[in-house]
Design a protein around this motif. Structure first.
Motif, mmCIF file in Angstrom:
data_model
loop_
_atom_site.group_PDB
_atom_site.id
_atom_site.type_symbol
_atom_site.label_atom_id
_atom_site.label_comp_id
_atom_site.label_asym_id
_atom_site.label_seq_id
_atom_site.Cartn_x
_atom_site.Cartn_y
_atom_site.Cartn_z
ATOM 1 N N ALA A 12 7.762 -1.567 -6.182
ATOM 2 C CA ALA A 12 6.843 -1.301 -5.220
ATOM 3 C C ALA A 12 5.956 -0.149 -5.696
ATOM 4 O O ALA A 12 5.109 -0.080 -5.006
ATOM 5 N N SER A 13 6.474 0.501 -6.675
ATOM 6 C CA SER A 13 5.629 1.529 -7.459
ATOM 7 C C SER A 13 5.249 2.777 -6.534
ATOM 8 O O SER A 13 6.012 2.862 -5.520
ATOM 9 N N ILE A 14 4.456 3.634 -6.888
ATOM 10 C CA ILE A 14 4.221 4.827 -6.071
ATOM 11 C C ILE A 14 2.721 5.082 -5.802
ATOM 12 O O ILE A 14 1.953 4.400 -6.600
ATOM 13 N N GLY A 15 2.360 5.842 -4.563
ATOM 14 C CA GLY A 15 0.858 5.654 -4.641
ATOM 15 C C GLY A 15 0.145 6.569 -5.680
ATOM 16 O O GLY A 15 0.647 7.367 -6.057
ATOM 17 N N HIS A 16 -1.052 6.372 -5.800
ATOM 18 C CA HIS A 16 -1.964 7.055 -6.613
ATOM 19 C C HIS A 16 -2.007 8.794 -6.041
ATOM 20 O O HIS A 16 -1.830 9.622 -7.131
ATOM 21 N N GLY A 17 -1.897 8.917 -4.951
ATOM 22 C CA GLY A 17 -1.626 10.335 -4.571
ATOM 23 C C GLY A 17 -0.671 11.285 -4.957
ATOM 24 O O GLY A 17 -0.394 12.106 -5.676
ATOM 25 N N GLU A 18 0.535 10.245 -4.938
ATOM 26 C CA GLU A 18 1.910 10.946 -5.604
ATOM 27 C C GLU A 18 1.897 11.073 -7.221
ATOM 28 O O GLU A 18 2.366 11.936 -7.605
ATOM 29 N N GLN A 19 1.213 10.047 -7.734
ATOM 30 C CA GLN A 19 0.942 10.100 -9.261
ATOM 31 C C GLN A 19 0.097 11.405 -9.657
ATOM 32 O O GLN A 19 0.637 12.228 -10.426
ATOM 33 N N VAL A 20 -1.103 11.618 -8.853
ATOM 34 C CA VAL A 20 -1.749 12.845 -9.097
ATOM 35 C C VAL A 20 -0.980 13.998 -9.033
ATOM 36 O O VAL A 20 -0.981 15.037 -9.604
ATOM 37 N N ALA A 21 -0.261 13.986 -7.659
ATOM 38 C CA ALA A 21 0.471 15.178 -7.349
ATOM 39 C C ALA A 21 1.553 15.729 -8.384
ATOM 40 O O ALA A 21 1.733 16.772 -8.837
ATOM 41 N N LEU A 22 2.250 14.690 -8.929
ATOM 42 C CA LEU A 22 3.367 14.886 -9.687
ATOM 43 C C LEU A 22 3.070 15.236 -10.987
ATOM 44 O O LEU A 22 3.536 16.202 -11.792
#
Length: 234
Positions: free
Chosen positions: A180-190
């Motif tokens: 399912a992956s993760i959203g771009h926003g979560e990638q950036v936040a992490l």
């Protein structure tokens, strides 16, 4: 401006990033990758750090880990960093620094970001264009969490165990999360939180952390603090 000390508290998961100097390669071949994994395994056990997930890339690596004491993570990273650089330089006939300064890290809110961070690490080689599927990259904890390999470095977190009552159920549930992956926003936040050293989580989580640390855990709001205006009484 003096740099802030790292935000490190025992019992909380930390997302750690260590990069090569000027983005240079830190793993030149299979032996380099294996050396790093051996050093991490040894030092994690020695200093009391539970490594829940990891990924080693050509010029950097990520860890998701919970230290048992305030000094456990810094001691582990210092020991690994020094030993690895010495070995790498000797093998490849070089000298000087290998790392881009000190490692970066921060705390993340367990319930909200721990599984997302695991998926983020697994998908790093895919985002970098190195492989089409995370299982094709041998230098991560992905295979361990899917039951395809037993990895001595990995200590599964309680949230991973809670994904299912049997190994098959847990592995299938985790595979579905990765798919399912993760959203771009979560990638950036992490990424941003780890590089900048600010805690990542809800307002309540951050407020609770601030009570446990004298160091600021989030970035101060921009602008000057409000001034006290004098009220003229006629």
């Amino acid at each position: 401006m003096a740099r802030l000390p790292r935000l490190t508290l025992p019992g909380y998961p930390h997302h750690i990033i260590q990069r090569g100097n000027n983005r240079q390669m830190i793993f030149a071949d299979k032996q380099d990758f294996e050396t790093m994994l051996a050093l991490l395994t040894e030092s994690a056990q020695k200093f009391g750090v539970a490594v829940h997930a990891y990924v080693l890339m050509d010029n950097h690596f990520h860890l998701l880990a919970t230290p048992s004491t305030a000094e456990a993570l810094p001691l582990m990273m210092q020991a690994v960093g020094r030993s690895y650089v010495r070995t790498f330089n000797q093998r490849h006939g070089r000298s000087g620094t290998l790392w881009e300064g000190r490692y970066r890290s921060t705390l993340i809110e367990t319930e909200r970001y721990l599984l997302a961070c695991m998926v983020y690490l697994d998908l790093n080689p895919v985002r970098a264009g190195r492989v089409a599927q995370p299982g094709a990259w041998p230098w991560s904890s992905h295979a361990h969490h899917l039951g395809q390999r037993s990895d001595k470095l990995v200590t599964p977190h309680a949230l991973y165990w809670a994904l299912g009552n049997t190994p098959f159920a847990r592995e299938a549930a985790y595979a579905a999360l990765v798919q399912a992956s993760i959203g771009h926003g979560e990638q950036v936040a992490l990424t941003d939180a780890a590089l900048r050293g600010w805690a990542l989580g809800s307002a309540d989580f951050v407020a609770a952390l601030q009570k446990k640390s004298p160091r600021r855990v989030t970035k101060a709001k921009p602008g000057r603090p409000p001034s006290v205006r004098k009220i003229m009484v006629k």
